[in-house]
Motif scaffolding. Structure first.
Motif, PDB file in Angstrom:
ATOM      1  N   GLY A  56       0.423  -1.354  -0.430  1.00  0.00           N
ATOM      2  CA  GLY A  56       0.401  -0.420  -0.092  1.00  0.00           C
ATOM      3  C   GLY A  56       1.030   1.397  -0.397  1.00  0.00           C
ATOM      4  O   GLY A  56       1.900   1.249  -0.449  1.00  0.00           O
ATOM      5  N   SER A  57       0.621   2.486   0.816  1.00  0.00           N
ATOM      6  CA  SER A  57       1.529   3.743   1.065  1.00  0.00           C
ATOM      7  C   SER A  57       2.095   3.912   1.285  1.00  0.00           C
ATOM      8  O   SER A  57       2.838   3.391   2.200  1.00  0.00           O
ATOM      9  CB  SER A  57       0.201   4.720   1.152  1.00  0.00           C
ATOM     10  OG  SER A  57      -1.031   4.799   0.500  1.00  0.00           O
ATOM     11  N   ILE A  58       3.621   3.870   0.928  1.00  0.00           N
ATOM     12  CA  ILE A  58       4.790   3.761   1.349  1.00  0.00           C
ATOM     13  C   ILE A  58       5.311   5.136   2.249  1.00  0.00           C
ATOM     14  O   ILE A  58       6.151   5.229   2.873  1.00  0.00           O
ATOM     15  CB  ILE A  58       5.761   4.153  -0.138  1.00  0.00           C
ATOM     16  CG1 ILE A  58       6.400   2.639  -0.726  1.00  0.00           C
ATOM     17  CG2 ILE A  58       7.456   4.011   0.376  1.00  0.00           C
ATOM     18  CD1 ILE A  58       6.438   1.397   0.185  1.00  0.00           C
ATOM     19  N   PHE A  59       5.224   6.102   2.030  1.00  0.00           N
ATOM     20  CA  PHE A  59       5.053   7.829   2.778  1.00  0.00           C
ATOM     21  C   PHE A  59       3.728   7.842   3.024  1.00  0.00           C
ATOM     22  O   PHE A  59       2.888   7.270   2.929  1.00  0.00           O
ATOM     23  CB  PHE A  59       5.775   8.453   1.523  1.00  0.00           C
ATOM     24  CG  PHE A  59       6.425   8.009   1.342  1.00  0.00           C
ATOM     25  CD1 PHE A  59       7.886   8.347   1.958  1.00  0.00           C
ATOM     26  CD2 PHE A  59       7.285   7.675   0.282  1.00  0.00           C
ATOM     27  CE1 PHE A  59       9.445   7.810   1.613  1.00  0.00           C
ATOM     28  CE2 PHE A  59       8.212   7.452  -0.961  1.00  0.00           C
ATOM     29  CZ  PHE A  59       9.121   7.311   0.093  1.00  0.00           C
ATOM     30  N   LYS A  60       3.736   9.022   4.318  1.00  0.00           N
ATOM     31  CA  LYS A  60       2.666   9.350   5.207  1.00  0.00           C
ATOM     32  C   LYS A  60       2.433  10.386   4.625  1.00  0.00           C
ATOM     33  O   LYS A  60       3.157  11.003   4.067  1.00  0.00           O
ATOM     34  CB  LYS A  60       3.405   9.550   6.414  1.00  0.00           C
ATOM     35  CG  LYS A  60       4.311   9.425   7.639  1.00  0.00           C
ATOM     36  CD  LYS A  60       4.254   9.394   8.857  1.00  0.00           C
ATOM     37  CE  LYS A  60       4.566   8.031   9.776  1.00  0.00           C
ATOM     38  NZ  LYS A  60       5.191   8.630  10.716  1.00  0.00           N
ATOM     39  N   LYS A  61       0.787  10.277   4.615  1.00  0.00           N
ATOM     40  CA  LYS A  61      -0.064  11.426   4.296  1.00  0.00           C
ATOM     41  C   LYS A  61       0.998  12.826   4.908  1.00  0.00           C
ATOM     42  O   LYS A  61       1.695  12.664   5.089  1.00  0.00           O
ATOM     43  CB  LYS A  61      -1.296  10.779   4.560  1.00  0.00           C
ATOM     44  CG  LYS A  61      -2.432  11.898   4.390  1.00  0.00           C
ATOM     45  CD  LYS A  61      -3.857  11.983   5.118  1.00  0.00           C
ATOM     46  CE  LYS A  61      -4.444  13.266   4.782  1.00  0.00           C
ATOM     47  NZ  LYS A  61      -5.941  12.339   4.841  1.00  0.00           N
TER      48      LYS A  61
END
Ligand SMILES: Cc1cc2nc3c(=O)[nH]c(=O)nc-3n(C[C@H](O)[C@H](O)[C@H](O)COP(=O)(O)OP(=O)(O)OC[C@H]3O[C@@H](n4cnc5c(N)ncnc54)[C@H](O)[C@@H]3O)c2cc1C
Length: 312
Positions: A234-239
């Motif tokens: 899924g997302s690698i970096f924080k929002k």
């Protein structure tokens, strides 16, 4: 005696395996061997093995669905416990879901509660997660269509959980204990192991919930690479509030950028996929490349959302 023999002696079991490759147990399909490996098939067994490892001072890592971690190519020293404590039930008197921490949120739990006409978890359809991992990260997704006006969080339905503290105490803690935030809970720092949890559901129309499930699965099909052919976390970096990590990466023209066997997918700039030969080293190198590029070109610092486990 070896650590394996000492553990098996305390547990009265000969099920402690060694040198088990962890890649197939993660959604990224990446990760070297666990020195020692045990599959816990109930909350009781989970408690016994955690206690035994701690008594023997063997370092341990608890693995759920492996959907939010990057395991190093050199693997994990000590013991990896695979949480397969998967029992759950619905209390029809109180409309509560009582679940062991290794139960799979989608599809196992969501299908059952939706069929039972109980709402609260249908929003998380399509997200790979155990109950324990969902509490760890405060699982979240957008509210139903067409408005999709806010982010919904698992904390909204958590009543309490049974945990094993680092001091070896088994106790029930209320929702507030978790100090939930965005991608955040006290589990990141406390060392507690969640054994089971209780969720408060609400009666709702199964047809309406099925349509939310379908809409959310379609949302994912449109925007996310499918896990079976393009493994990811899924997302690698924080929002980044109000801006979006993916948008920054896209603005830097990094979609399609590949290092070794890892590529930033064209579908979503904040998702890296394993093209089959990807290693943890490739992921780290690509993360570093993205961070440097985004920082230089936009001034924003990206922080990884995924946790790094073991030796790289
Ligand atoms: C394709 C894809 C899409 C995703 N979409 C979303 C999304 O929309 N929203 C979202 O919030 N997340 C999303 N994620 C991230 C991921 O699904 C969640 O973070 C999920 O909750 C991870 O659960 P897990 O069981 O895989 O945990 P793991 O990755 O196995 O473990 C994560 C951490 O939790 C700890 N942990 C696990 N179980 C316990 C326990 N019983 N007690 C204490 N600690 C425990 C582990 O030790 C580890 O530190 C997505 C991931 C993928 C691959």
């Amino acid at each position: 005696m070896t650590d394996k023999e000492r553990l098996e002696h305390i547990l009265g079991e000969s099920r402690v395996a060694h040198d088990i490759i962890l890649a197939p147990l993660t959604t990224f399909q990446i990760g070297g061997p666990a020195d020692l490996f045990f599959e816990a098939s109930s909350a009781e067994e989970l408690m016994r093995v955690v206690t035994a490892a701690r008594d023997l001072s063997i370092p341990l890592f608890l693995l759920g669905r492996g959907a939010n971690i990057l395991i190093g190519d050199k693997g994990v020293r000590g013991l990896v416990i695979h949480n397969k404590a998967m029992r759950f039930e619905i209390d029809t008197e109180t409309d509560q879901l009582l679940s062991e921490s290794g139960a799979i949120v989608w599809p196992d739990i969501i299908n059952k509660v939706v069929d039972a006409g109980l709402s609260g978890l249908e929003h998380y359809a399509g997200i790979p997660s155990t109950v324990g991992g969902a509490l760890w990260q405060n699982l979240h997704f957008l509210s139903p269509p067409p408005e999709r006006e806010r982010t919904m969080f698992l904390e909204e339905v958590v009543v309490s959980a049974q945990i094993l503290t680092p001091a070896g105490e088994r106790k029930t803690v209320p929702n507030e204990y978790f100090e939930f935030g965005y991608d955040q809970s006290i589990l990141h720092t406390s060392g507690d192991i969640v054994l089971s949890a209780i969720f408060q559901m609400e009666k709702a129309d199964p047809t309406r919930m099925r349509s939310i499930v379908e809409a959310n699965l379609e949302w994912r099909r449109d925007r996310h690479p499918p896990l079976d052919t393009e493994p990811s976390v899924g997302s690698i970096f924080k929002k980044i509030e109000g801006i979006g990590a993916g948008r920054l990466i896209d603005e830097c023209g990094l979609k399609g950028k590949q290092i070794g066997g890892i590529e930033i997918t064209h579908r979503h700039a904040n998702i890296m996929v394993n093209r089959g030969t990807g290693t943890a080293r490739d992921v780290l190198d690509l993360i570093e490349f993205v961070r440097e590029t985004v920082s230089r070109e936009t001034g924003y610092d990206l922080e990884p959302e995924v946790s790094f486990v073991g030796e790289f």
